[in-house]
Design a protein around this motif. Structure first.
Motif, PDB file in Angstrom:
ATOM      1  N   UNK A 174       0.833  -1.202   0.000  1.00 34.53           N
ATOM      2  CA  UNK A 174       0.000   0.000   0.000  1.00 34.53           C
ATOM      3  C   UNK A 174       0.869   1.254   0.000  1.00 34.53           C
ATOM      4  N   UNK A 175       1.904   1.265   0.801  1.00 37.80           N
ATOM      5  CA  UNK A 175       2.790   2.428   0.874  1.00 37.80           C
ATOM      6  C   UNK A 175       3.446   2.715  -0.467  1.00 37.80           C
ATOM      7  N   UNK A 176       3.916   1.669  -1.143  1.00 37.88           N
ATOM      8  CA  UNK A 176       4.548   1.850  -2.454  1.00 37.88           C
ATOM      9  C   UNK A 176       3.578   2.404  -3.486  1.00 37.88           C
ATOM     10  N   UNK A 177       2.349   1.911  -3.459  1.00 41.03           N
ATOM     11  CA  UNK A 177       1.338   2.389  -4.399  1.00 41.03           C
ATOM     12  C   UNK A 177       1.015   3.860  -4.151  1.00 41.03           C
ATOM     13  N   UNK A 178       0.826   4.225  -2.879  1.00 41.59           N
ATOM     14  CA  UNK A 178       0.509   5.620  -2.543  1.00 41.59           C
ATOM     15  C   UNK A 178       1.658   6.551  -2.941  1.00 41.59           C
ATOM     16  N   UNK A 179       2.887   6.127  -2.692  1.00 40.37           N
ATOM     17  CA  UNK A 179       4.039   6.948  -3.057  1.00 40.37           C
ATOM     18  C   UNK A 179       4.170   7.102  -4.570  1.00 40.37           C
ATOM     19  N   UNK A 180       3.796   6.063  -5.317  1.00 44.25           N
ATOM     20  CA  UNK A 180       3.838   6.174  -6.781  1.00 44.25           C
ATOM     21  C   UNK A 180       2.816   7.192  -7.272  1.00 44.25           C
ATOM     22  N   UNK A 181       1.726   7.371  -6.537  1.00 43.18           N
ATOM     23  CA  UNK A 181       0.735   8.392  -6.877  1.00 43.18           C
ATOM     24  C   UNK A 181       1.228   9.781  -6.481  1.00 43.18           C
ATOM     25  N   UNK A 182       1.838   9.865  -5.297  1.00 45.19           N
ATOM     26  CA  UNK A 182       2.350  11.146  -4.822  1.00 45.19           C
ATOM     27  C   UNK A 182       3.422  11.698  -5.753  1.00 45.19           C
ATOM     28  N   UNK A 183       4.314  10.819  -6.202  1.00 41.44           N
ATOM     29  CA  UNK A 183       5.407  11.232  -7.082  1.00 41.44           C
ATOM     30  C   UNK A 183       5.106  10.911  -8.548  1.00 41.44           C
ATOM     31  N   UNK A 184       3.844  10.870  -8.881  1.00 38.21           N
ATOM     32  CA  UNK A 184       3.451  10.476 -10.233  1.00 38.21           C
ATOM     33  C   UNK A 184       4.010  11.419 -11.301  1.00 38.21           C
ATOM     34  N   UNK A 185       4.080  12.708 -10.985  1.00 37.24           N
ATOM     35  CA  UNK A 185       4.546  13.691 -11.968  1.00 37.24           C
ATOM     36  C   UNK A 185       6.053  13.779 -12.027  1.00 37.24           C
ATOM     37  N   UNK A 186       6.732  13.186 -11.050  1.00 34.87           N
ATOM     38  CA  UNK A 186       8.199  13.217 -11.048  1.00 34.87           C
ATOM     39  C   UNK A 186       8.712  12.041 -11.868  1.00 34.87           C
ATOM     40  N   UNK A 187       8.595  12.180 -13.191  1.00 34.85           N
ATOM     41  CA  UNK A 187       8.961  11.107 -14.104  1.00 34.85           C
ATOM     42  C   UNK A 187      10.091  11.580 -15.006  1.00 34.85           C
ATOM     43  N   UNK A 188      11.092  10.750 -15.177  1.00 31.26           N
ATOM     44  CA  UNK A 188      12.203  11.113 -16.059  1.00 31.26           C
ATOM     45  C   UNK A 188      11.695  11.299 -17.475  1.00 31.26           C
ATOM     46  N   UNK A 189      12.080  12.417 -18.089  1.00 36.29           N
ATOM     47  CA  UNK A 189      11.629  12.690 -19.444  1.00 36.29           C
ATOM     48  C   UNK A 189      12.420  11.872 -20.451  1.00 36.29           C
ATOM     49  N   UNK A 190      11.769  11.517 -21.530  1.00 33.90           N
ATOM     50  CA  UNK A 190      12.425  10.744 -22.578  1.00 33.90           C
ATOM     51  C   UNK A 190      13.502  11.590 -23.224  1.00 33.90           C
TER      52      UNK A 190
END
Length: 245
Positions: A174-190
């Protein structure tokens, strides 16, 4: 023309995962060597004293088999975190460390919950969901690799074995899933090549390579600077371009 990669392999990328693994092995060695019994420092739900396990429980293991089973996944998944998500790696690890422990304390059975399994589920969950959300082929491939290697972990978030802390596993998931949502916009650009960028003109780019920073024409270029085909384009463009005062 090369594209810069958002992923950089640094000393910390492999150093931190090795440090985590080394710590849990040192703690286990100390238990065996000096006869310590550290299980009481695990998370004990419903007990105020059991809150200390949030800090200590990931470093405590019941036996060598328990320790070995956690060593490789912890190293591989933490290595992936620091390589692919270096800018947010410590935030994910620290926040996830405490959130997994607190959630285990809230939902767990009245027993001592020990081991790094909760952190492993945290990392696997974050890497999987973050990669899917990114829609970037390298990170999606990482998600698929996590599923391929550790997909069987999902069975242990249910109470199929009374000796396994499925509550800790579920808390990490659950913690990993929530953190992936919190940092959803922090994605390395292509990464983009020069010719993919808006306004790029190949002839102008090749032409400008023949001038130094002061605008002076460079007559003798390095032999491997351009191909013959590129050279002919530059010469043609140069002759056709009117000279400016």
């Amino acid at each position: 023309m090369k594209a810069s990669s958002p992923f950089v392999f640094s000393t910390g990328t492999i150093g931190y995962p090795l440090m985590f693994v080394l710590l849990i092995w040192i703690v286990f060695w100390a238990e065996v060597r000096f006869g310590f019994h550290l299980n009481r420092f695990g998370i004990q739900p419903g007990s105020i004293e059991g809150l200390r396990g949030i800090l200590f429980s990931p470093f405590i293991h019941s036996d060598i088999r328990h320790l070995f089973n956690n060593t490789i996944p912890l190293f591989v998944l933490s290595l992936s975190l620091f390589y692919f998500y270096r800018p947010i790696s410590w935030k994910v690890l620290v926040i996830g460390f405490f959130s997994t422990g607190i959630l285990t304390w809230l939902i767990g059975r009245p027993a001592y919950h020990i081991g790094a399994s909760g952190i492993i589920y945290l990392l696997a969950s974050f890497l999987f969901f973050k990669g899917i959300f990114s829609r970037y082929y390298r990170l999606v491939a990482l998600s698929l690799m996590v599923v391929f290697l550790y997909g069987g972990l999902v069975w242990y978030v249910t109470p199929i074995d009374p000796e396994i802390s499925w509550e800790g596993h579920l808390s990490g998931l659950i913690s990993g899933f929530v953190l992936s949502l919190i940092f959803r916009k922090r994605i390395a650009s292509t990464p983009k090549y020069e010719w993919e960028k808006p306004g790029y003109n190949e002839a102008d780019d090749l032409f400008m390579r023949h001038f130094d920073e002061n605008g002076n024409f460079i007559e003798n270029l390095p032999e491997n600077d351009t191909s013959d085909e590129e050279e002919s384009k530059i010469q043609y463009h140069y002759k056709e371009t009117p000279k400016k005062d």
